[in-house]
Design a protein around this motif. Sequence first.
Motif, PDB file in Angstrom:
ATOM      1  N   GLU A 171       0.715 -13.008   7.238  1.00 48.82           N
ATOM      2  CA  GLU A 171       2.129 -13.105   6.873  1.00 48.82           C
ATOM      3  C   GLU A 171       2.384 -14.421   6.137  1.00 48.82           C
ATOM      4  O   GLU A 171       3.026 -15.337   6.657  1.00 48.82           O
ATOM      5  CB  GLU A 171       3.026 -12.958   8.099  1.00 48.82           C
ATOM      6  N   SER A 236      -0.021  -5.278   4.640  1.00 46.30           N
ATOM      7  CA  SER A 236       1.368  -5.266   4.163  1.00 46.30           C
ATOM      8  C   SER A 236       2.085  -6.562   4.521  1.00 46.30           C
ATOM      9  O   SER A 236       3.137  -6.870   3.958  1.00 46.30           O
ATOM     10  CB  SER A 236       2.122  -4.027   4.655  1.00 46.30           C
ATOM     11  N   LEU A 237       1.506  -7.353   5.421  1.00 43.48           N
ATOM     12  CA  LEU A 237       2.076  -8.679   5.695  1.00 43.48           C
ATOM     13  C   LEU A 237       1.961  -9.588   4.472  1.00 43.48           C
ATOM     14  O   LEU A 237       2.648 -10.597   4.370  1.00 43.48           O
ATOM     15  CB  LEU A 237       1.359  -9.323   6.896  1.00 43.48           C
ATOM     16  N   THR A 239       2.882  -8.759   1.540  1.00 42.33           N
ATOM     17  CA  THR A 239       3.774  -8.248   0.494  1.00 42.33           C
ATOM     18  C   THR A 239       4.532  -9.350  -0.252  1.00 42.33           C
ATOM     19  O   THR A 239       4.586  -9.341  -1.493  1.00 42.33           O
ATOM     20  CB  THR A 239       4.766  -7.226   1.094  1.00 42.33           C
ATOM     21  N   ARG A 243       4.106 -10.026  -4.211  1.00 38.74           N
ATOM     22  CA  ARG A 243       5.253  -9.905  -5.110  1.00 38.74           C
ATOM     23  C   ARG A 243       5.390 -11.176  -5.955  1.00 38.74           C
ATOM     24  O   ARG A 243       5.627 -11.124  -7.156  1.00 38.74           O
ATOM     25  CB  ARG A 243       6.507  -9.658  -4.260  1.00 38.74           C
TER      26      ARG A 243
END
Lengths: 366, 366, 366
Positions: A171, A236-237, A239, A243
């Motif tokens: 994350e 998906s942490l 993301t 981005r």
Amino acid sequence: MDPLLPYVAELNLVDHHCHGVLRDDVDAVGFEEMLTEADVVSPWGTSLFESSVGLAVRRWCAPLLDLSPHAPAAEYVARRRSLGAAEVNRAFLVASGITTFLVDGGLWPERLVGPSVFTGSRELPVIRLERLAEEVIMGGATGFPDQVRRALATAPAVAAKSIAAYRVGLELSGERPSDAAVVAACERWLASGSGRCADEVISRFLVWEALERGLPVQFHVGYGDRDLALHRADPSLLTDLLRATAVLDVPVMLLHNYPFHRTAGYLAQVFPHVFVDLGLATHNLGHQAGRVFAEALEIVPFGKFLFSTDAFGLAELYHLGALFFRRALSDFLLSGLRRHAFGEADAVRIAHLIGSENARRAYRLD
Amino acid sequence: MDPLLPYVAELNLVDHHCHGVLRDDVDAVGFEEMLTEADVVSPWGTSLFESSVGLAVRRWCAPLLDLSPHAPAAEYVARRRSLGAAEVNRAFLVASGITTFLVDGGLWPERLVGPSVFTGSRELPVIRLERLAEEVIMGGATGFPDQVRRALATAPAVAAKSIAAYRVGLELSGERPSDAAVVAACERWLASGSGRCADEVISRFLVWEALERGLPVQFHVGYGDRDLALHRADPSLLTDLLRATAVLDVPVMLLHNYPFHRTAGYLAQVFPHVFVDLGLATHNLGHQAGRVFAEALEIVPFGKFLFSTDAFGLAELYHLGALFFRRALSDFLLSGLRRHAFGEADAVRIAHLIGSENARRAYRLD
Amino acid sequence: MDPLLPYVAELNLVDHHCHGVLRDDVDAVGFEEMLTEADVVSPWGTSLFESSVGLAVRRWCAPLLDLSPHAPAAEYVARRRSLGAAEVNRAFLVASGITTFLVDGGLWPERLVGPSVFTGSRELPVIRLERLAEEVIMGGATGFPDQVRRALATAPAVAAKSIAAYRVGLELSGERPSDAAVVAACERWLASGSGRCADEVISRFLVWEALERGLPVQFHVGYGDRDLALHRADPSLLTDLLRATAVLDVPVMLLHNYPFHRTAGYLAQVFPHVFVDLGLATHNLGHQAGRVFAEALEIVPFGKFLFSTDAFGLAELYHLGALFFRRALSDFLLSGLRRHAFGEADAVRIAHLIGSENARRAYRLD
């Protein structure tokens, strides 16, 4: 079992992420300890040969050492020792059909040696970011950002590797940290007395610096040893970071991904710079790898999937990683051909993309 | 469908986690309410017989009550009632081929009765930790830690069961709580006026106490009724606790695990004391259980996987849990044998490990 | 490939969630940009035709435009343009066999048009909650709750749609927010200067208001474009809200769900008002959709699963969504029939439930 499609059997593979092989022989316990991601053989379980990868060694590696398929584990290890590390390494590396290796040599450099020593194949280094930080921090906090930049600018590496998953989880924030924030993080790190780089700001800084220098960054994702918590290794942490870094237009590789391989495929579909693989899981799943391989290819564009073994220490893992990759790829293509989902030219194209072309494009190997 | 491999069909199973069966008859609505993890039959859906497990009851249980396969649901329930609970319980429990039951009898003790009443099989108790805490707290906060220790020391149980997943989620800290911290938590609990043990410190304390007394601890993981939130029942949330308790060298069993069965397999591979199963999901998935069973066996060492039904209330669930387990195991082994992934001696060995030997070793049943 | 079961081939499908189709022609780049959830074609990958859905377009859509199966991508796009949007839209929508469309028309209303324009099928509107809020907020914070209520009371919609997953993630609290809390949230929103509704209190308020008016609420869950973070789109994050809203006895639909489709099935089993589907993933997975479809049906009651395409822009996606749904459903049923898991009457019943009856019941379409 169907025979391998010839254009899959003949692929010259690019292994875009692996480690070295053991320089010296290994005894039975040492062999088992390197076979899976377990640190030790547990007295509560049975031999780690009683696992998918253990069965695969006995089935597919034994014949390369002139033993019968399914030879007993003890016989296998004894034969391996009698041949010696050099011959064993050569046999399995040659059998793998891998012609280019990208090697993260930052783990156990004293015990491991690069695969090209045994095969003469092309070998390109991957620089380990947290290890680099652990060296640079010796020079103090103030100069840390510049020293990292200097090291990355002069490193001979074709890619950088982040093990943020192990150290702080995936994350990571999307913000590029300022040098001041990095220096402050370094001061906290030095004050902690730990030699281990385990700070979110620093992991993030390393990734940004590598990408800004045009170095593709490989992330450990998902399955690994017990030093990580799997729920913090969900791709998906990443993301926010993905981005934010899309504009840099430099590839980010999500490694391994099991059991988050579908999530990884999603990220490779929606982010222009993201690639994925199924290394480590492929040989660990052995004869079951085909199902997971097909899952991993559900939504990922075929131009974004890579081959890797993540082989570490045992040369068998190169052989098994390549063998089960070819088997899974061939089965995937044959199944599609039989349903008329695509034609033979498409199948050949997909095989070459995944086996080597995607890696050549992403790492600019040509 | 392939016939079952004879050595799978003949396994004397150890069901390492189940509940009792209903003492009395049940009507049509009551039957449906116990068939899945739904509390009630929804007017928005249709009959809960229209589900994988419902189809399985009509297909595989009806013939044992002298009905045709696929008998209509209403006919099935009517026939079941006409035979009476005792005969129904006996029929399905005997058909299951389970010879040893580890029974968590702490739910609905007034309505349920142990399976051995109907079969004379071996039955061993599992103590439910949160229930124990809810009894001990009656004596006040101060003596709570010692009373728990006394109760665990004298309990006839072969294992303890934690439902932390339902009460606080599985993100338990790795730290062993001090008695003072436990007493403070008990005081907060008493002040809340709730009879329900739902405190992370207390759940964690109970687990440590059980393990330190050498009692294997079973954790509810994943799939269950609507009292839990699935994302808080992910077994990787237990990582810190597993890392901390590995030194105690006492087994920890992750129960059910669906849909986190791959994550559970990872934990069983990397932590020496961790075992996993696929109970509850096996009968709920019915004819589809084979796929999930194969997924669950991808990376778990074969010495770390256990059989359980998690059957609760309906004796049919013992029969279906055992039947679909045998079917899935047989299909898994046959598929591997056909690909020459392993030999027949390996298949026999894996069947015995998973069907009973792993449980005998982990719970020291011999 | 087995032929489709006739009662699956002939289903008149209810597509309970889709968007409109492009009014105008699209060029090659525009086509690729709408083919997957990627915003743009990445220079790092290859053509997005090199994906499961791209192969499916060439295989299954080309013949409907009088091209050979597997026609090259460039030929496909050229032919499509030469025919014109209207003819292409008509061809694919008719081929889909969908007779009722529930349409979320709130995205790109200037470029998209409802499917019924081309087929004369029944079309029913779905109101987009966050878009409604973005209109109502123009009138200020104070009147916001009442204006939302008025709009919902008079909207012609048969359902409401929440994209909380994109805006705040699915971890919505179970508490029904007071008007005062909503007004305060609106004031914060207005002060932020953003036109975008991205507030947990407001998303939650919108859902409660819709449900209390008897409007089924559809939630975007899982797979979507890069504006979401997949780990915040896990449907089990909705558990508190589902628990709290069960008493309202109005359906909640979890859309898409990939790769959380097993988790979604669990929620549909344990919560009486929850339904699920596999839209968007079905056509994106193409010839691989069957495996995921079977996974999605593992524990969901057959009375709680719906068909949808989630088609957006390209009429091909209606055709592919319906085609791969029928293929997956037929394969699922055939596989069960061959194993004698259920009888033919059961198979026919399951096909009709999933293809249309569940949607008719849940949305009261009759």
